[in-house]
Design a protein around this motif. Sequence first.
Motif, PDB file in Angstrom:
ATOM      1  N   VAL A 132     -10.644  -1.641  -8.754  1.00  0.00           N
ATOM      2  CA  VAL A 132     -10.067  -0.299  -8.741  1.00  0.00           C
ATOM      3  C   VAL A 132     -10.638   0.541  -9.875  1.00  0.00           C
ATOM      4  CG1 VAL A 132      -7.910   1.005  -8.990  1.00  0.00           C
ATOM      5  CG2 VAL A 132      -7.959  -1.077  -7.602  1.00  0.00           C
ATOM      6  N   GLY A 133     -10.811  -0.078 -11.046  1.00  0.00           N
ATOM      7  CA  GLY A 133     -11.445   0.615 -12.156  1.00  0.00           C
ATOM      8  C   GLY A 133     -10.532   1.528 -12.946  1.00  0.00           C
ATOM      9  N   ARG A 134      -9.222   1.338 -12.863  1.00  0.00           N
ATOM     10  CA  ARG A 134      -8.272   2.139 -13.639  1.00  0.00           C
ATOM     11  C   ARG A 134      -7.272   1.220 -14.324  1.00  0.00           C
ATOM     12  NH1 ARG A 134      -6.246   7.119  -9.745  1.00  0.00           N
ATOM     13  NH2 ARG A 134      -8.291   8.001  -9.220  1.00  0.00           N
ATOM     14  N   GLU A 135      -6.729   1.697 -15.454  1.00  0.00           N
ATOM     15  CA  GLU A 135      -5.709   0.926 -16.141  1.00  0.00           C
ATOM     16  C   GLU A 135      -4.427   0.890 -15.306  1.00  0.00           C
ATOM     17  OE1 GLU A 135      -5.547  -0.868 -19.044  1.00  0.00           O
ATOM     18  OE2 GLU A 135      -7.738  -0.701 -18.979  1.00  0.00           O
ATOM     19  N   PRO A 136      -3.842  -0.283 -15.130  1.00  0.00           N
ATOM     20  CA  PRO A 136      -2.592  -0.368 -14.353  1.00  0.00           C
ATOM     21  C   PRO A 136      -1.439   0.350 -15.052  1.00  0.00           C
ATOM     22  CG  PRO A 136      -3.622  -2.530 -14.605  1.00  0.00           C
ATOM     23  CD  PRO A 136      -4.322  -1.602 -15.550  1.00  0.00           C
ATOM     24  N   LEU A 137      -0.493   0.804 -14.241  1.00  0.00           N
ATOM     25  CA  LEU A 137       0.712   1.462 -14.727  1.00  0.00           C
ATOM     26  C   LEU A 137       1.934   0.727 -14.184  1.00  0.00           C
ATOM     27  CD1 LEU A 137      -0.294   5.193 -14.045  1.00  0.00           C
ATOM     28  CD2 LEU A 137      -0.323   4.000 -16.258  1.00  0.00           C
ATOM     29  N   PRO A 138       3.103   0.943 -14.769  1.00  0.00           N
ATOM     30  CA  PRO A 138       4.325   0.359 -14.198  1.00  0.00           C
ATOM     31  C   PRO A 138       4.824   1.190 -13.019  1.00  0.00           C
ATOM     32  CG  PRO A 138       4.867   1.608 -16.154  1.00  0.00           C
ATOM     33  CD  PRO A 138       3.364   1.647 -16.040  1.00  0.00           C
ATOM     34  N   LYS A 139       5.543   0.563 -12.110  1.00  0.00           N
ATOM     35  CA  LYS A 139       6.216   1.280 -11.023  1.00  0.00           C
ATOM     36  C   LYS A 139       7.674   1.456 -11.436  1.00  0.00           C
ATOM     37  CE  LYS A 139       5.365   2.441  -7.272  1.00  0.00           C
ATOM     38  NZ  LYS A 139       5.025   3.797  -6.759  1.00  0.00           N
ATOM     39  N   TYR A 140       8.105   2.715 -11.561  1.00  0.00           N
ATOM     40  CA  TYR A 140       9.469   2.975 -12.000  1.00  0.00           C
ATOM     41  C   TYR A 140      10.475   2.856 -10.861  1.00  0.00           C
ATOM     42  CZ  TYR A 140       7.152   4.829 -16.169  1.00  0.00           C
ATOM     43  OH  TYR A 140       6.382   4.970 -17.296  1.00  0.00           O
ATOM     44  N   ASP A 182     -10.263  12.206   0.944  1.00  0.00           N
ATOM     45  CA  ASP A 182     -11.041  11.414  -0.010  1.00  0.00           C
ATOM     46  C   ASP A 182     -10.179  10.373  -0.708  1.00  0.00           C
ATOM     47  OD1 ASP A 182     -13.406  12.606   0.608  1.00  0.00           O
ATOM     48  OD2 ASP A 182     -13.443  13.956  -1.134  1.00  0.00           O
ATOM     49  N   ALA A 183      -8.882  10.638  -0.870  1.00  0.00           N
ATOM     50  CA  ALA A 183      -7.999   9.663  -1.503  1.00  0.00           C
ATOM     51  C   ALA A 183      -7.847   8.428  -0.628  1.00  0.00           C
ATOM     52  CB  ALA A 183      -6.636  10.293  -1.776  1.00  0.00           C
ATOM     53  N   ILE A 184      -7.766   8.635   0.678  1.00  0.00           N
ATOM     54  CA  ILE A 184      -7.666   7.498   1.606  1.00  0.00           C
ATOM     55  C   ILE A 184      -8.968   6.716   1.615  1.00  0.00           C
ATOM     56  CG2 ILE A 184      -7.075   6.805   3.956  1.00  0.00           C
ATOM     57  CD1 ILE A 184      -5.832   9.593   4.327  1.00  0.00           C
ATOM     58  N   ARG A 185     -10.093   7.430   1.619  1.00  0.00           N
ATOM     59  CA  ARG A 185     -11.389   6.760   1.628  1.00  0.00           C
ATOM     60  C   ARG A 185     -11.625   5.984   0.336  1.00  0.00           C
ATOM     61  NH1 ARG A 185     -13.541  12.459   3.466  1.00  0.00           N
ATOM     62  NH2 ARG A 185     -13.154  12.349   5.723  1.00  0.00           N
ATOM     63  N   ALA A 186     -11.186   6.535  -0.790  1.00  0.00           N
ATOM     64  CA  ALA A 186     -11.366   5.844  -2.068  1.00  0.00           C
ATOM     65  C   ALA A 186     -10.538   4.562  -2.117  1.00  0.00           C
ATOM     66  CB  ALA A 186     -10.961   6.772  -3.217  1.00  0.00           C
ATOM     67  N   CYS A 187      -9.324   4.607  -1.562  1.00  0.00           N
ATOM     68  CA  CYS A 187      -8.489   3.403  -1.514  1.00  0.00           C
ATOM     69  C   CYS A 187      -9.165   2.327  -0.678  1.00  0.00           C
ATOM     70  CB  CYS A 187      -7.121   3.761  -0.931  1.00  0.00           C
ATOM     71  SG  CYS A 187      -5.992   2.371  -0.769  1.00  0.00           S
ATOM     72  N   LEU A 188      -9.686   2.711   0.465  1.00  0.00           N
ATOM     73  CA  LEU A 188     -10.403   1.765   1.317  1.00  0.00           C
ATOM     74  C   LEU A 188     -11.620   1.196   0.595  1.00  0.00           C
ATOM     75  CD1 LEU A 188     -10.968   0.365   4.016  1.00  0.00           C
ATOM     76  CD2 LEU A 188     -12.140   2.469   4.763  1.00  0.00           C
ATOM     77  N   ALA A 189     -12.337   2.039  -0.127  1.00  0.00           N
ATOM     78  CA  ALA A 189     -13.537   1.574  -0.819  1.00  0.00           C
ATOM     79  C   ALA A 189     -13.197   0.538  -1.887  1.00  0.00           C
ATOM     80  CB  ALA A 189     -14.261   2.757  -1.449  1.00  0.00           C
ATOM     81  N   LEU A 211       0.807  -1.218   0.000  1.00  0.00           N
ATOM     82  CA  LEU A 211       0.000   0.000   0.000  1.00  0.00           C
ATOM     83  C   LEU A 211       0.847   1.277   0.000  1.00  0.00           C
ATOM     84  CD1 LEU A 211      -2.064  -2.277   1.299  1.00  0.00           C
ATOM     85  CD2 LEU A 211      -3.479  -0.229   1.463  1.00  0.00           C
ATOM     86  N   GLU A 212       1.892   1.281  -0.823  1.00  0.00           N
ATOM     87  CA  GLU A 212       2.667   2.490  -1.071  1.00  0.00           C
ATOM     88  C   GLU A 212       1.808   3.469  -1.881  1.00  0.00           C
ATOM     89  OE1 GLU A 212       5.615   3.523  -0.198  1.00  0.00           O
ATOM     90  OE2 GLU A 212       6.828   1.792   0.395  1.00  0.00           O
ATOM     91  N   PRO A 213       2.097   4.769  -1.796  1.00  0.00           N
ATOM     92  CA  PRO A 213       1.274   5.746  -2.525  1.00  0.00           C
ATOM     93  C   PRO A 213       1.394   5.591  -4.035  1.00  0.00           C
ATOM     94  CG  PRO A 213       3.243   6.797  -1.609  1.00  0.00           C
ATOM     95  CD  PRO A 213       3.164   5.421  -1.014  1.00  0.00           C
ATOM     96  N   THR A 214       0.260   5.543  -4.712  1.00  0.00           N
ATOM     97  CA  THR A 214       0.225   5.421  -6.181  1.00  0.00           C
ATOM     98  C   THR A 214      -0.865   6.302  -6.779  1.00  0.00           C
ATOM     99  OG1 THR A 214      -1.357   3.591  -6.170  1.00  0.00           O
ATOM    100  CG2 THR A 214       0.989   2.998  -6.043  1.00  0.00           C
ATOM    101  N   ASN A 215      -1.380   7.251  -6.013  1.00  0.00           N
ATOM    102  CA  ASN A 215      -2.508   8.062  -6.470  1.00  0.00           C
ATOM    103  C   ASN A 215      -3.727   7.204  -6.795  1.00  0.00           C
ATOM    104  OD1 ASN A 215      -1.924  10.830  -6.284  1.00  0.00           O
ATOM    105  ND2 ASN A 215      -0.653  10.766  -8.120  1.00  0.00           N
ATOM    106  N   GLY A 216      -3.871   6.085  -6.080  1.00  0.00           N
ATOM    107  CA  GLY A 216      -5.054   5.253  -6.241  1.00  0.00           C
ATOM    108  C   GLY A 216      -5.092   4.451  -7.524  1.00  0.00           C
ATOM    109  N   THR A 217      -3.936   4.276  -8.166  1.00  0.00           N
ATOM    110  CA  THR A 217      -3.843   3.474  -9.389  1.00  0.00           C
ATOM    111  C   THR A 217      -2.966   2.258  -9.119  1.00  0.00           C
ATOM    112  OG1 THR A 217      -4.092   5.409 -10.813  1.00  0.00           O
ATOM    113  CG2 THR A 217      -3.064   3.475 -11.789  1.00  0.00           C
ATOM    114  N   VAL A 218      -3.332   1.110  -9.668  1.00  0.00           N
ATOM    115  CA  VAL A 218      -2.494  -0.074  -9.526  1.00  0.00           C
ATOM    116  C   VAL A 218      -1.207   0.138 -10.309  1.00  0.00           C
ATOM    117  CG1 VAL A 218      -2.288  -2.547  -9.990  1.00  0.00           C
ATOM    118  CG2 VAL A 218      -4.477  -1.594  -9.227  1.00  0.00           C
TER     119      VAL A 218
END
Length: 379
Positions: free
Chosen positions: A321-329, A365-372, A181-188
Motif C-alpha cells: 500500500v505504501g502508507r503508514e497505517p492508521l487506527p479505525k475509530y 482513480d481511488a478504486i483503481r488504486a485500491c485494486l492496484a 474492504l470498507e472505505p478508508t481513503n486507500g490507507t490501511v
Amino acid sequence: MTNDDDTTPSASRTIAPETAVPPVLDLTQDVAALTAAIMDIESVSGNETVLADAVEAALRSLPHLEVTRNGDSVVARTSLGRAERVILAGHLDTVPLPTTPGSRGTVPSSWEGDVLYGRGATDMKGGVAVQLAIAATVPEPVKDVTFIFYDHEEVAAAKSGLGRLVRENRDLLDADFGILLEPTNGTVEGGCNGTIRFEATTRGLAAHSARAWMGENAIHAAAPILSRLAAYEPATVDVDGLDYRESMNAVKIHGGTAGNVIPDACVVEINYRFAPDKTPEQAEAHVRELLTGFDLVRTDSSAGARPGLTAPAAASFVAAVGREPLPKYGWTDVARLGEIGIPAVNFGPGDPLLAHSDNEHVAADAIRACLASLTRWLA
C-alpha cells in the motif's frame, strides 16, 4: 437501523430453474465501471438477493474458485496449497435510498467527470468491485484467498450475513489474515474500537407544573449524569503501535409526558467507544465507575479488534500500500474476524465520511488504486 424481515434463508442453495436470470457482471472490465454496474443493482439491506445471484454466477464462471452460497452471502476460495491464506471481505447491502429531492446518493449511479455518484459508492460497492476484479484477474495469487461477500451488514447485528457464516460455515473462514474492504481513503486502518451502550434512568414524582413543589423532576435529576459526561476526558490509548481515541457521550435523552406535568422519569442513552485493549466487560466497569449511583442498564455491546498488524502477512501488505497505517475509530466487521482468531485490517476506496450521505461518491482513480495495491500484493 433495523430490518424486521427475518425471511433470509440460511441454507446453502443454488438458483432455482424458475428464478429470473441474474444480471451479468463483467469482472474483467475497468474496475470503476464494474463498481457502477454493481451499484445499479439495488441492494438495500434485506434486498440483496439479485446482487448476490449476480455475484454468485460471476464467481462460478471462474474455474479456479470453489464457491459456496449461504442465504445471500457468497464465499469463493482458491485452493493452491499456498503457505498462507488471506480473506478479502465486503458486504453487499446498502442503507436505504435517500428521499431528499435532488440527492446524488441514488440508484442507478451517475458519473460527473471521473467521479461516480450513487448509493453504495463508498459503502461499499467500490470495495466489492475490487474483490471481484481480483477474483477474476489474479487466478494464481501468491497466497490462497477466500473472498467473502455477505448480506445484512447495515442492520441489526443479529441479522449479519458474516455472523451467520461464522456460525454455519466456520470451516470456510479459516485464514491467517483478513482485509475488510470498507472505505478508508486507500490507507490501511488497523482493527477497530469497541462500542457499548447504556440507558441511565432517573426517577421522580409527577405533579402539575403549576405546583411543581409537589413533585420531583426526573429530568433535573439527570443533570449530574450530563455534567459527568461533559467533564469526562476520553483517553487516547496506544494498542500495538496505533493510537485509538476513545469517546463517551450522551447520544439521546427523553422524558416527560406533557407541557404541564413535572416528569417522573428520564432516560439518558450513553455510547462509549473504547480502545481495543479493553473487553466489553472492562468497558462496562469503566462506565459504571464514572456514573456511580445511577441506574444503568447495558443495552448493546460489541468488542473491538486489535490492529492486526502483527500478522506475518500484514507487513508485506502495508508495504504494498505504501502508507503508514492508521487506527479505525469506528466499529467494523474486522471485530468478527478477530473474535475467531483472524487478525484483520480495513482497507478500501473512498472517503468513509461520505458513507450513507445524500452526496455519496467515489473517484474512479481511488478504486483503481485500491485494486492496484492488492494486485501488487497478491500477484
